[in-house]
Design a protein around this motif. Structure first.
Motif, PDB file in Angstrom:
ATOM      1  N   PRO A   1       0.825  -1.211   0.000  1.00  0.00           N
ATOM      2  CA  PRO A   1       0.000   0.000   0.000  1.00  0.00           C
ATOM      3  C   PRO A   1       0.854   1.253   0.000  1.00  0.00           C
ATOM      4  O   PRO A   1       1.918   1.282   0.620  1.00  0.00           O
ATOM      5  CB  PRO A   1      -0.796  -0.093   1.298  1.00  0.00           C
ATOM      6  N   SER A   2       0.428   2.236  -0.752  1.00  0.00           N
ATOM      7  CA  SER A   2       1.121   3.516  -0.680  1.00  0.00           C
ATOM      8  C   SER A   2       0.350   4.401   0.279  1.00  0.00           C
ATOM      9  O   SER A   2      -0.830   4.644   0.116  1.00  0.00           O
ATOM     10  CB  SER A   2       1.154   4.163  -2.060  1.00  0.00           C
TER      11      SER A   2
ATOM     12  N   PRO B   1      -0.597  10.087   0.218  1.00  0.00           N
ATOM     13  CA  PRO B   1      -1.799  10.566  -0.442  1.00  0.00           C
ATOM     14  C   PRO B   1      -1.473  11.354  -1.696  1.00  0.00           C
ATOM     15  O   PRO B   1      -2.346  11.784  -2.430  1.00  0.00           O
ATOM     16  CB  PRO B   1      -2.461  11.444   0.617  1.00  0.00           C
TER      17      PRO B   1
ATOM     18  N   SER C   1      -0.420  12.217  -5.433  1.00  0.00           N
ATOM     19  CA  SER C   1      -0.884  11.549  -6.638  1.00  0.00           C
ATOM     20  C   SER C   1       0.230  11.311  -7.641  1.00  0.00           C
ATOM     21  O   SER C   1       0.017  10.697  -8.660  1.00  0.00           O
ATOM     22  CB  SER C   1      -1.981  12.386  -7.284  1.00  0.00           C
TER      23      SER C   1
ATOM     24  N   ASP D   1       2.681   9.343  -7.747  1.00  0.00           N
ATOM     25  CA  ASP D   1       3.064   7.974  -8.077  1.00  0.00           C
ATOM     26  C   ASP D   1       1.856   7.121  -8.447  1.00  0.00           C
ATOM     27  O   ASP D   1       1.938   5.923  -8.547  1.00  0.00           O
ATOM     28  CB  ASP D   1       3.821   7.340  -6.916  1.00  0.00           C
ATOM     29  N   GLU D   2       0.729   7.765  -8.630  1.00  0.00           N
ATOM     30  CA  GLU D   2      -0.445   7.016  -9.078  1.00  0.00           C
ATOM     31  C   GLU D   2      -0.260   6.610 -10.531  1.00  0.00           C
ATOM     32  O   GLU D   2       0.329   7.324 -11.324  1.00  0.00           O
ATOM     33  CB  GLU D   2      -1.690   7.903  -8.976  1.00  0.00           C
ATOM     34  N   HIS D   3      -0.791   5.438 -10.842  1.00  0.00           N
ATOM     35  CA  HIS D   3      -0.786   4.954 -12.213  1.00  0.00           C
ATOM     36  C   HIS D   3       0.614   4.989 -12.827  1.00  0.00           C
ATOM     37  O   HIS D   3       0.813   5.492 -13.912  1.00  0.00           O
ATOM     38  CB  HIS D   3      -1.729   5.790 -13.091  1.00  0.00           C
ATOM     39  N   VAL D   4       1.584   4.468 -12.110  1.00  0.00           N
ATOM     40  CA  VAL D   4       2.928   4.401 -12.676  1.00  0.00           C
ATOM     41  C   VAL D   4       2.899   3.539 -13.917  1.00  0.00           C
ATOM     42  O   VAL D   4       2.352   2.462 -13.919  1.00  0.00           O
ATOM     43  CB  VAL D   4       3.926   3.750 -11.690  1.00  0.00           C
ATOM     44  N   ASP D   5       3.473   3.965 -14.916  1.00  0.00           N
ATOM     45  CA  ASP D   5       3.436   3.162 -16.132  1.00  0.00           C
ATOM     46  C   ASP D   5       4.299   3.755 -17.211  1.00  0.00           C
ATOM     47  O   ASP D   5       5.168   4.593 -16.956  1.00  0.00           O
ATOM     48  CB  ASP D   5       2.019   3.079 -16.642  1.00  0.00           C
TER      49      ASP D   5
ATOM     50  N   GLU E   1       2.342  11.749 -18.841  1.00  0.00           N
ATOM     51  CA  GLU E   1       0.968  12.172 -19.125  1.00  0.00           C
ATOM     52  C   GLU E   1       0.161  12.402 -17.862  1.00  0.00           C
ATOM     53  O   GLU E   1      -0.897  13.001 -17.896  1.00  0.00           O
ATOM     54  CB  GLU E   1       0.257  11.110 -19.964  1.00  0.00           C
ATOM     55  N   GLU E   2       0.656  11.823 -16.787  1.00  0.00           N
ATOM     56  CA  GLU E   2      -0.128  11.826 -15.564  1.00  0.00           C
ATOM     57  C   GLU E   2       0.001  13.140 -14.808  1.00  0.00           C
ATOM     58  O   GLU E   2       0.363  13.173 -13.652  1.00  0.00           O
ATOM     59  CB  GLU E   2       0.311  10.664 -14.665  1.00  0.00           C
ATOM     60  N   GLU E   3      -0.255  14.208 -15.488  1.00  0.00           N
ATOM     61  CA  GLU E   3      -0.143  15.477 -14.794  1.00  0.00           C
ATOM     62  C   GLU E   3      -1.349  15.739 -13.923  1.00  0.00           C
ATOM     63  O   GLU E   3      -2.463  15.344 -14.239  1.00  0.00           O
ATOM     64  CB  GLU E   3      -0.007  16.594 -15.819  1.00  0.00           C
TER      65      GLU E   3
ATOM     66  N   HIS F   1      -4.179  17.992 -11.987  1.00  0.00           N
ATOM     67  CA  HIS F   1      -5.053  19.055 -12.496  1.00  0.00           C
ATOM     68  C   HIS F   1      -4.466  20.427 -12.181  1.00  0.00           C
ATOM     69  O   HIS F   1      -4.125  20.688 -11.058  1.00  0.00           O
ATOM     70  CB  HIS F   1      -6.429  18.971 -11.836  1.00  0.00           C
TER      71      HIS F   1
ATOM     72  N   LEU G   1      -1.800   0.176 -10.535  1.00  0.00           N
ATOM     73  CA  LEU G   1      -2.461   0.040 -11.830  1.00  0.00           C
ATOM     74  C   LEU G   1      -1.698   0.828 -12.886  1.00  0.00           C
ATOM     75  O   LEU G   1      -1.351   1.987 -12.667  1.00  0.00           O
ATOM     76  CB  LEU G   1      -3.888   0.591 -11.751  1.00  0.00           C
TER      77      LEU G   1
ATOM     78  N   GLU H   1      -8.401  10.948  -0.656  1.00  0.00           N
ATOM     79  CA  GLU H   1      -6.995  10.921  -0.269  1.00  0.00           C
ATOM     80  C   GLU H   1      -6.108  10.276  -1.328  1.00  0.00           C
ATOM     81  O   GLU H   1      -5.003  10.723  -1.593  1.00  0.00           O
ATOM     82  CB  GLU H   1      -6.904  10.119   1.039  1.00  0.00           C
TER      83      GLU H   1
END
Lengths: 534, 626
Positions: free
Chosen positions: A513-514, A517, A519, A521-525, A530-532, A534, B210, B493
């Motif tokens: 688990p990360s 909070p 964002s 490192d969300e959706h590392v790929d 592209e994961e900028e 907002h 993911l 979060e």
């Protein structure tokens, strides 16, 4: 009875008793005079009910931590050929045994055969004995004998107590299955003779499965013969056409047993004498079997949708449901196979209930044609309510029994058979379509005068439906007692596959688990840029 | 008090079971009161749990209660458990609150119906399922509620089942929703195989694993699910037909609660949603909002206007989600629950008073005869039309702001929708309550409009108050006034909650534009339908009355090639597959006849032979063994 006493010294051979009790009942009823109305059925309920009690006792005493066979009994039978009376139960067969135990007394007590109760009851008890034997046998020869024995009473029940076209349907059923059996017999004898080692011949399932003495190609051919025999029984499309005829022409009691118990001989056989006996061939042919399973799901559902006869519709829904079980079986995951085992029981409960209800409707209206019925709910709201619950259970509504099995099958199959599962899941849409559409036409709408005179469900009929509804709710809410007994054996079966083939089950996914909070490192790929945010 | 969570769904469940057993004996009105008490008790329990949650510190406001393992198998863990967090409690508060009011209303509305108690059986079962949906601590319990509300919706739409159209509409709703369920299931499978959990509390922290491709796939699959349940393009077709159900059902299930579960689901899964998927959500939402608003313009049935309006408002909520403005989406879910339930119940009161008339062309001038209904309906109208300071203005304004920051194109679509909304709702109010009476107390169809009993107008009054003041829970401009946003924040979060970046000037400017748009819509409607200064000849085009023929096209495909295809399968099955079997049988028979003249009774002998052989084997076995 004295001949059993000697062996019962160490521990009571309870599974042997399970097979014998209804058989003895059948013999007893056969020698009783016909002139004793009522007695035959009462005796039938007594003997099959006794077996039900024994089967429940087995389930309660079953060791949930053991994956192997329990309550085993081995007695030499024909030592020169390596044939023995070998019975045992594990998590894969346990609930089929309990289902077989419970459904016969319910059917015998609650469904009127309309004629010759004596022979009817005797055949039913013989069928129960044979089914127990097939589910409990751990010797190939023994299994084959029981697998064949059950055909006879079912043939008799259809041809003797069925509807207009019963002879044709019974013959078709018999010949179809015998054709598969013939193949299986040849394969079985080949297997045994080729596997013979220093210890001589053996028909023992466990010994043969552990030995794996055959060459790859031979085993594949033999597997195909076995699988074909079982596939007829399941049945998988396109060798299913005996089923709608047999179901439609069989008396209600026969249809219930056919759906609840006899079809399961096919799917059970695939597990026990397919995966266990021929692991390499099972893995090799899995894509084929998964494909026919998924075809059955979609094809059965589509054909069910446009049936004009309510009983045929339910029969085709069986083809679709059994397709799910085949898919889960050849997914080779613990979830998929366990789901299949659970779904064998669920299908027996839901489809059994639907067949009984269609039978009740026929008794009332002397027709099963969907377009001759309308607005029944207005005349018989309780009957309609029971039908609705059974229908929703068959559709796989969560909270009722159908869901847990279907869900486990699909989630387990998704891991190893992704695209097949995506298609199979669409079968769930079709299931809602064919059942709800039929319900709408039969139960909803403006009733005619004939419809308005349809009698409401009687007290005795409600009593017959009660165990089915109770099972739907219980298995839907709390399937755990079943699953915890199924899982170890299924797990061992998957391990057996891994040991004898290059198949490896998917690893458990564990994600660290990360707690951040953040964002970033969300959706590392592959495309982090592209994961900028907002 | 958090431990009381199990009571919240348990009370309606107990009500359901009691009514199944004794409903008929209780009869009217006791069955209704019992069900209402169960719903009211559930609301009180929810409030207590809410108070308990407020007692916790801001970011630890998360409480799980596990009753038992539901479907445990290997690494798959599915618990029968509840998750109490700001999101679920917010949903539950208005579900049980509005739900209780609608239970009460139904006592009056269903008066005299021969299936009075059965109606409340379904209503309590629905409430139970809806609460399982929002309180489930994992996707599978949510799915249990999801399917449960679908089944109740089916049962309630086809409640008056002797009416063919009601029976068809019920089935259509269930089957269309099942298309969405396919997305739910496959999405769940993909999520579980990728991150190994279906439990919400674990999905958030694990979502980082993911890839963007998988994340988008999961998001889109759940979008299919949400589009089914929340009636978005292209799966919206069941909702307008669902109006066949009794009006309290339209208010509770098809406006306030069930249809918002798609919004809830996407917001719940916010850590999983990817940017690409969100853009798709926003486009679908905006398209649905505009499409349904256009369709609402030309409806004549008082409930159909509200039905298309609901589809349109749900589109707004999806637009909000797509813009990352989850709080705005939930905010609008709540205010919409208030004003749309109010409008539906008001329309029910009108239908009740007009002796089951639903055509607005046969209404008019009801204001004086049904003052409470008219007054509360007008409140609902002003709220949905976006007139400040009614609640709808605040929530819609936030969505439009979010859309503006996502893309001005989306904002324009939202703005046009707002104008249309103000227009068609004004048209409805003027046609029903103002103008001349287009009904008569004499003649062939005498109508005697009257105000409804207190059980019906009390809920209207309470909802009217909520529709006025509901906006206060999240007021813009002053940070401290964003009560709902602060409360919900911990839920996001692990996701990306959009924070508004526009200057105060932009915000005020956009708000002014949207208010002006609303006023234009109202004025135009007044000119056409109240003052009759504008010709109404071309204002109800057939194209829009038939909702651009989308549903008709579906019906044509399903009933035409679809049915034909299915029939072809069945013909193939009986002619080709079974024909081959019978053909083979005949060949064998002919060969047999050739070899052996004694052909009659062939099977019977064979069977008897096998039977005897089998029996002989049994006897052999008995002597040889044991």
């Amino acid at each position: 009875m004295t001949m059993f006493a000697s062996s019962a010294t160490s521990s009571m051979p309870i599974l042997t008793w399970l097979i014998l009790l209804p058989a003895v009942g059948a013999a007893l009823i056969a020698i009783l005079p016909k002139s004793m109305p009522g007695l035959h059925r009462q005796l039938g309920v007594l003997f099959s009910g006794g077996a039900a009690g024994l089967s429940i006792y087995v389930a309660t005493q079953f060791d949930t931590h053991s994956s192997g066979f329990q309550f085993e009994t081995i007695q030499e039978w024909i030592p020169t050929l390596g044939i023995s009376w070998h019975v045992g139960v594990d998590g894969i067969s346990l609930w089929l045994v309990v289902l077989t135990g419970l459904i016969f007394p319910i059917v015998l007590a609650g469904i009127d055969p309309h004629g010759d109760e004596k022979s009817y009851t005797a055949w039913m008890l013989m069928l129960q004995a044979g089914s127990f034997g097939a589910f409990l046998a751990l010797d190939l020869f023994m299994f084959f004998v029981f697998f064949e024995i059950v055909l006879v009473p079912m043939y008799m029940l259809i041809s003797g107590w069925g509807y207009a076209d019963r002879k044709y349907a019974a013959t078709k059923f018999f010949l179809y299955t015998m054709f598969g059996s013939a193949l299986m017999l040849v394969a079985m004898l080949t297997l045994v003779s080729l596997s013979a080692g220093d210890g001589g011949l053996t028909f023992d399932l466990v010994a043969l499965a552990e030995r794996q003495a055959l060459g790859v190609n031979t085993a594949r051919w033999l597997f195909l013969a076995f699988a074909f025999a079982f596939a007829i029984k399941v049945p998988v499309a396109p060798i299913h056409t005996w089923l709608p005829d047999a179901h439609t022409q069989a008396p209600t009691g026969g249809s219930v047993i056919l759906a609840a118990v006899m079809l399961k001989l096919g799917t059970y056989g695939l597990l026990r004498f397919g995966l266990y006996l021929f692991p390499e061939a099972s893995v090799h042919f899995a894509p084929l079997l998964v494909t026919v399973g998924v075809i059955g799901i979609i094809y059965g559902a589509i054909v069910a949708t446009v049936q004009g006869d309510l009983k045929r519709l339910v029969a085709y829904s069986s083809v679709a449901h059994m397709g799910f079980i085949v898919l889960g079986t050849f997914a080779f995951t613990t979830q998929g196979i366990s789901g299949s085992v659970l779904q064998m029981v669920n299908h027996g409960v839901s489809t059994g209930a639907l067949f009984i209800l269609v039978g009740m409707l026929y008794e009332r209206r002397k027709t099963r044609a969907i377009d001759e019925l309308s607005g029944i709910q207005k005349a018989a709201p309780i009957f309609a309510a029971v039908f609705t619950v059974s229908m929703l259970s068959s559709v796989g509504l969560p909270g009722l029994n159908g869901f847990a099995g279907e869900f486990l099958i699909l989630i387990g199959s998704f891991e190893t058979r992704r695209w097949w599962t995506v298609v199979a899941a669409a079968g769930v849409i079709l299931a809602a379509l064919y059942l709800l559409w039929a319900y709408q036409r039969v139960f909803h709408g403006e009733p005619t005068d004939a419809d308005l005179e349809t009698p409401e469900m009687r007290g005795s009929e409600a009593l017959l439906m009660l165990p089915f509804i109770a099972a739907m709710v219980f298995l839907g809410v709390y399937p755990q007692p079943l699953l915890e007994r199924i899982e170890p054996s299924v797990d061992a079966l998957v391990t057996h596959l891994e040991e004898h083939t290059d198949y490896e089950r998917p690893e458990d996914v564990v994600i660290v688990p990360s707690d951040e909070p953040d964002s970033s490192d969300e959706h590392v790929d592959e495309s982090e840029s592209e994961e900028e945010d907002h | 008090m958090l431990e009381l969570i199990w009571l919240v769904p348990a009370l309606p469940l107990a009500g359901f079971l009691t009514l199944v057993a004794f409903g008929r004996r209780l009869g009217e009105p006791l069955a209704g009161w019992l069900a209402t008490a169960a719903a009211g008790g559930s609301f009180i329990a929810t409030v207590l749990v809410f108070i308990g949650l407020l007692g916790e510190d801001g970011h630890s406001r998360q409480f799980q209660q596990v009753l038992f393992d539901w479907i445990p198998l290997g690494s798959l863990k599915v618990e029968a458990g509840f998750l109490v967090d700001p999101l679920s409690i917010t949903m539950a508060l208005f579900i049980t609150g509005v739900g209780s009011l609608i239970h009460l209303y139904s006592i009056g509305y269903m008066h005299g119906d021969e299936k009075f108690s059965k109606f409340f059986i379904y209503l309590n079962l629905f409430l139970f399922s809806m609460l399982m949906l929002v309180f489930g601590n994992n996707l599978i319990i949510t799915f249990l509620g999801w399917e449960g509300v679908g089944a109740c919706s089916y049962l309630l739409i086809s409640f008056w089942h002797t009416r063919e159209s009601a029976a068809v509409a019920g089935k259509k709703a269930f089957v269309t929703n099942r298309v969405g369920d396919w997305g739910f299931m496959v999405g769940t499978f993909l999520l579980w195989t990728t991150i190994g959990t279906v439990t919400y509390a674990e999905i958030g922290p694990a979502a980082h694993a993911l890839t963007s491709t998988t994340g988008t796939a999961v998001s889109l699959l759940f979008l299919v699910a949400a589009a089914g349940k929340s009636a978005q393009l292209p799966l919206y077709v069941w909702l307008p037909d669902a109006m066949e159900g009794p009006t309290p059902v339209s208010a509770l299930i098809h406006a306030a609660t069930m249809v918002t579960s798609g919004v809830y689901l996407l917001v719940r899964l916010n850590p999983v949603l990817t940017d690409d998927a969100l853009t798709v959500v926003a486009i679908i939402g905006a398209a649905t909002a505009l499409f349904a608003a256009l369709s609402a313009v030309a409806q004549h049935d008082i409930k159909k206007v509200l039905a298309y309006s609901t589809v349109s408002q749900l589109g707004y909520m999806f637009l909000a989600i797509g813009s990352g403005a989850y709080v705005a989406a939930i905010f609008h879910v709540i205010t919409h629950a208030f004003f749309k339930a109010l409008l539906f119940l008001g329309s029910g009161s009108v239908i009740h008073g007009m002796h089951d008339e639903q055509d607005m062309r046969k209404m008019g001038a009801l204001r004086a005869l049904m003052p409470i209904t008219a007054g509360t309906f007008i409140v609902g109208w002003l709220a949905i039309a976006g007139v400040p300071p009614f609640s709808g203005f605040w929530s819609k304004d936030e969505i439009l702001l979010a859309a503006w920051e996502k893309s001005p194109v989306l904002w324009v679509v939202g703005l046009v929708t707002a104008l249309l909304t103000a227009y068609y709702m004004s048209r409805q109010v003027f046609l029903v309550f103002f103008g001349e009476a287009r009904w008569s107390e004499e003649g062939d169809h005498p109508v005697h409009p009257h105000e409804s009993p207190w059980t019906m107008w009390v809920p209207l009054a309470v909802l009217a108050v909520a529709a006025v003041a509901g906006g206060a829970m999240n007021l813009p401009l002053v940070a401290d006034w964003l009560v709902l946003e602060h409360f919900l924040e911990p839920v996001f979060e692990h996701g990306h909650l959009h924070h508004f970046t526009s200057s105060t000037g932009t915000k005020v400017g956009l708000a002014v534009v949207s208010v002006v748009a609303g006023l234009i819509g109202i004025s135009f409607a007044a000119g056409a339908w109240l003052l009759r200064k504008i010709s109404t000849n071309k204002l109800e085009p057939e194209f829009l009355e038939n909702a651009m023929y989308v549903d008709a096209a579906y019906a044509k495909v399903v009933g035409g090639p679809g049915q034909k295809g299915f029939d072809m399968f069945a013909a193939f099955d009986s002619n080709v597959v079974d024909g081959a079997v019978n053909g083979a049988g005949r060949v064998v028979q002919m060969v047999g006849r050739f070899i052996q003249p004694a052909q009659s009774g062939y099977m019977r002998q064979y069977a008897i032979g096998i039977a005897l052989g089998g029996l002989a084997l049994v006897i052999w076995l008995l002597t040889g063994v044991v």
